[in-house]
Enzyme design. Structure first.
Site, short mmCIF file in Angstrom:
data_model
loop_
_atom_site.label_atom_id
_atom_site.label_comp_id
_atom_site.label_asym_id
_atom_site.label_seq_id
_atom_site.Cartn_x
_atom_site.Cartn_y
_atom_site.Cartn_z
N VAL A 29 -7.46 -15.54 -5.37
CA VAL A 29 -7.46 -14.38 -4.49
C VAL A 29 -8.74 -14.05 -3.96
O VAL A 29 -9.70 -14.49 -4.49
CB VAL A 29 -7.19 -13.04 -5.59
CG1 VAL A 29 -7.16 -11.83 -4.80
CG2 VAL A 29 -5.53 -13.22 -6.00
N SER A 75 -11.29 -0.70 -0.10
CA SER A 75 -9.93 -0.82 0.52
C SER A 75 -9.99 -1.33 1.77
O SER A 75 -9.33 -2.25 2.25
CB SER A 75 -9.31 0.56 0.39
OG SER A 75 -8.66 0.88 -0.78
N HIS A 95 -3.79 6.38 3.23
CA HIS A 95 -4.16 4.84 2.72
C HIS A 95 -3.59 3.79 3.49
O HIS A 95 -4.33 3.01 4.12
CB HIS A 95 -4.40 4.75 1.28
CG HIS A 95 -5.45 3.91 0.98
ND1 HIS A 95 -4.83 2.52 0.76
CD2 HIS A 95 -6.37 3.84 0.48
CE1 HIS A 95 -5.91 1.76 0.25
NE2 HIS A 95 -6.90 2.68 0.08
N TYR A 116 -8.66 -12.14 -9.68
CA TYR A 116 -7.95 -13.31 -10.19
C TYR A 116 -8.03 -14.63 -9.30
O TYR A 116 -8.47 -14.51 -8.23
CB TYR A 116 -6.43 -12.96 -10.04
CG TYR A 116 -5.35 -13.76 -10.64
CD1 TYR A 116 -5.47 -14.08 -12.12
CD2 TYR A 116 -4.28 -14.73 -9.97
CE1 TYR A 116 -4.43 -14.72 -12.84
CE2 TYR A 116 -3.52 -15.42 -10.58
CZ TYR A 116 -3.41 -15.46 -11.85
OH TYR A 116 -2.71 -16.36 -12.47
N ASN A 151 -5.02 -1.09 24.73
CA ASN A 151 -3.87 0.01 25.14
C ASN A 151 -4.83 1.45 25.56
O ASN A 151 -4.11 2.31 25.78
CB ASN A 151 -3.08 0.44 23.88
CG ASN A 151 -3.79 0.97 22.63
OD1 ASN A 151 -4.96 0.90 22.48
ND2 ASN A 151 -2.83 1.60 21.84
N ASP A 157 1.05 -1.06 0.05
CA ASP A 157 0.13 0.04 0.07
C ASP A 157 0.90 1.32 0.09
O ASP A 157 1.97 1.12 -0.11
CB ASP A 157 -0.77 -0.02 1.26
CG ASP A 157 -2.23 0.43 0.96
OD1 ASP A 157 -2.43 1.85 0.68
OD2 ASP A 157 -3.33 -0.20 1.06
N ILE A 210 -6.57 3.46 23.92
CA ILE A 210 -6.65 4.65 23.03
C ILE A 210 -7.27 4.12 21.66
O ILE A 210 -6.81 2.96 21.11
CB ILE A 210 -5.48 5.57 22.73
CG1 ILE A 210 -4.12 4.57 22.42
CG2 ILE A 210 -4.96 6.34 24.11
CD1 ILE A 210 -3.15 5.16 21.71
N ASP A 244 -1.51 3.79 18.12
CA ASP A 244 -2.09 2.67 17.80
C ASP A 244 -1.40 1.72 16.89
O ASP A 244 -2.10 0.59 16.92
CB ASP A 244 -3.49 3.07 17.38
CG ASP A 244 -4.54 2.66 18.20
OD1 ASP A 244 -4.31 1.88 19.25
OD2 ASP A 244 -5.79 2.76 17.72
#
Lengths: 420, 232
Positions: free
Chosen positions: A310, A349, A201, A307, A215, A170, A217, A179
């Site tokens: 995938v 995404s 992104h 494909y 944690n 990416d 947060i 985080d």
């Protein structure tokens, strides 16, 4: 000074010089992408050499000089400019990037190159885009769909994706985001035109997959125990779009395979591409789970989602007629964004990121068993798509009943009614 | 250089140039601070210039030649020429095997010349090879050498390399008493590739050799070696 000391000094100085040189941007590299072609030369299998420094493994790029010379001859013969190269030992090729002059038909150049016996194959450089829509909203105002519909906190009692290697191919990930700190095990840049940078992104995708849990947060990643490989093969453009190409993606896939990634997330789509197909074939043959986002604008969902093998991920808020999709949250997703902040994102995404997180949970339970499409239960009738509880429990039948009530899936119609 | 070695070098070069357009022909010129083979110095701890020419055919056949200055016991300031040929084939992505043979010549000291055959397997980061020489450095009986090589890239240009070898060899000629017939050697190094330049810094260790071996090897069995080379 001994010869060894002198060489060490030269060696360190040269490494520093190389690092410095790599950080210089190449301004027109992206502009001319439409004129670029990829030319694959045969990379011989490693073999005996008496040279004392030769280690005899694929990643040793000895003989590169010969291939570079052939590439230079090809470029000169076809009137191209030789730009860059990258060995891809998993395919037995050395990949060269060449650029045609303005006005020259790229397809005819590809055909001429492919006919040369020195060339394994040639292809146009394809462009890919991250599959998000709209802009990041702030501040964080909604709860996570993965918490609401998938009950990930309960699932984490059984599976966290512990030590599963997830490659995020990416744009750049902000590894020191509060985080994400400690979640990124490896970070590499495959975009020659610009140095590694924290980008929206990639940081958002990484947060959905593996943001730290407990944690106090931000958000909770679907697989907080996973180890991320932040492989920057895409870059953010001035219009905030995120783009990649065959070469940068190919280099990142090659790296992910060499570093034993168990899950590869590609929240992007574009045209069919020979280099990427071959690398995905190797990944699938090795039992690596490859997850890609569906592009609703492209036939069949675009490549690599369409494909075979995938796992194609689509948003639970999108209509799609593509068969065998895995549906996951893709709208108003709170996640990490650069600057140590959190924001909301939209698009397939981020559905892919959810699916990759779920794949990491399954891979953590059975590290030696490849995660397949058929391992995901649920569908578009359920809010959040995947029936997360059924999916995880199916992978660990001895725990059946532990979270059957708490994890009861919510029908899409009911979820919508609640929202209204 | 003797006429015989020169003739062999010339024949090898002519063979390379007959390879055709498909050939991948690379040449590496380098200087090593100490030419160590299987853990022992063949240059008496002194720097040595080296030249390697390698030819790869697309079908997997390969051949090459390697020349280095050597300094052996009784054969000082000489040149070694190693010619090699073999076949390497990709079995599956990232896994290959090879088989081949080499012949080592010396400008002076023909009694040390030897031939060797080998088989090997290589993955992306590891390789192993088994070599057999009927008369290693002129010894009467056969020698077997097994080796493991590792390669861990740290970034685009820097790699950690490791080598572990074990030589099973007969006693040196003229030694009445039994001597150890196994000798292990280890190499741990850092390789840096910058464009066509290849740099290496490595630490080597080998078990002590028997004094009657042909190597002069006046230095320590543990040492640092470095090399700088250019591939064209």
């Amino acid at each position: 000074m001994r010869f060894a000391d002198l060489l060490l000094a030269v060696l360190l100085a040269c490494t520093a010089a190389r690092t410095s040189a790599q950080s210089q941007p190449v301004p027109d590299a992206q502009v001319a992408e439409g004129r670029q072609v990829l030319v694959m030369l045969h990379l011989p299998a490693p073999h005996f050499r008496p040279d004392s420094g030769y280690s005899g493994a694929y990643t040793d790029n000895t003989g590169h000089g010969a291939r570079r010379r052939i590439a230079a001859e090809l470029a000169q013969h076809h009137g191209l400019t030789l730009l860059s190269d990258w060995p891809m030992p998993v395919l037995g090729i050395d990949c060269y990037v060449m650029q045609a002059p303005p006005g020259v038909a790229r397809q005819s150049v590809v055909a001429q190159l492919a006919a040369d016996p020195r060339v394994e194959w040639a292809q146009p450089m394809a462009s890919f885009s991250a599959l998000e829509s709209g802009s990041v909203r702030d501040p964080l105002y909604a709860t996570q769909p993965a918490a609401k519909f998938w009950h990930i906190a309960e699932l984490h009692a059984h599976a966290t994706g512990s030590r599963v290697q997830v490659a995020v191919i990416d744009s750049g990930v902000e590894s020191d985001h509060p985080d994400l700190a400690g979640q990124v095990a490896l970070q590499e840049n495959f975009v020659d035109a610009s140095p590694y940078a924290a980008e929206k992104h990639g940081t958002a995708v990484a947060g959905i997959i593996a943001a730290k849990a407990g944690n106090g947060i931000g958000i909770e990643g679907v697989a907080p125990g996973a180890h991320l490989m932040a492989l920057r093969a895409c870059w953010e453009e001035a219009d905030h779009g995120t783009r990649c190409n065959s070469f940068t993606l190919g280099k990142a896939l090659n790296f992910a395979l060499l570093h034993k990634a168990q899950v590869i997330n590609m929240s992007l789509g574009g045209p069919s591409d020979i280099l990427m197909k071959r690398l995905v074939d190797v990944a699938l043959a090795r039992g690596v789970t490859v997850v890609a986002a569906v592009d609703p604008q492209l036939p069949g969902g675009g490549f690599p989602a369409a494909y075979p093998g995938v796992i194609a991920a689509a948003s639970d808020h999108a209509q799609s007629s593509i068969p065998a999709l895995v549906v996951a949250p893709g709208q108003d997703i709170p996640t990490t964004v650069p600057g140590g902040r959190w924001g909301l994102v939209n698009g397939t995404s981020f559905s892919a990121a959810h699916v990759s997180g779920m794949a990491a949970l399954l891979a953590g339970l059975h590290p030696n068993v490849p995660v397949k499409r058929s391992d995901f239960f649920g569908g578009s009738a359920l809010a959040g798509g995947i029936d997360a509880c059924a999916t995880v429990l199916h992978a660990m039948p001895h725990a059946a009943g532990d979270c059957a009530c708490a994890c009861a899936p919510v029908l899409s119609s009911k979820a919508n009614k609640t929202t209204e | 250089m003797t006429p015989a070695v020169a003739r062999r070098s010339l024949a090898l070069l002519m063979l390379f140039h007959c390879g055709g357009a498909l050939a991948q022909l690379s040449t590496t010129a380098s200087i090593v601070s100490d030419y160590r083979a299987r853990g022992v110095s063949l240059s008496d701890g002194q720097p040595a210039p080296q030249l390697t020419i390698n030819y790869d055919h697309p079908q997997g056949w390969y051949l090459g030649g390697f020349a280095s200055r050597v300094n052996l016991r009784g054969v000082e300031d000489s040149t070694q020429l190693v010619t090699y040929a073999g076949y390497a084939h990709l079995l599956s992505p990232g896994l290959s095997w090879e088989a081949g043979a080499s012949k080592s010549f010396f400008q002076r000291g023909a009694k040390y010349e030897y031939a060797e055959s080998f088989i090997g397997l290589a993955t992306e980061n590891l390789s192993g090879r088994l070599s057999y020489a009927p008369h290693y450095f002129g010894k009467k009986d056969g020698s077997l050498y097994g080796e493991l090589n590792g390669n861990a890239p740290l970034n685009d240009s820097v790699r950690l390399v490791a080598h572990l070898g074990l030589l099973h060899s007969p006693s040196p000629q003229g030694i009445a008493l039994p001597t150890p017939t196994y000798r292990a050697d280890l190499r741990l190094g850092l390789n840096v590739d910058i464009d066509s330049w290849k740099l290496q810094l490595a630490w080597l260790a080998a078990q002590k050799k028997h004094p009657a071996y042909v190597y002069r090897d006046g230095g320590s069995p543990q040492t640092w070696v470095s090399s700088i080379g250019y591939e064209f």
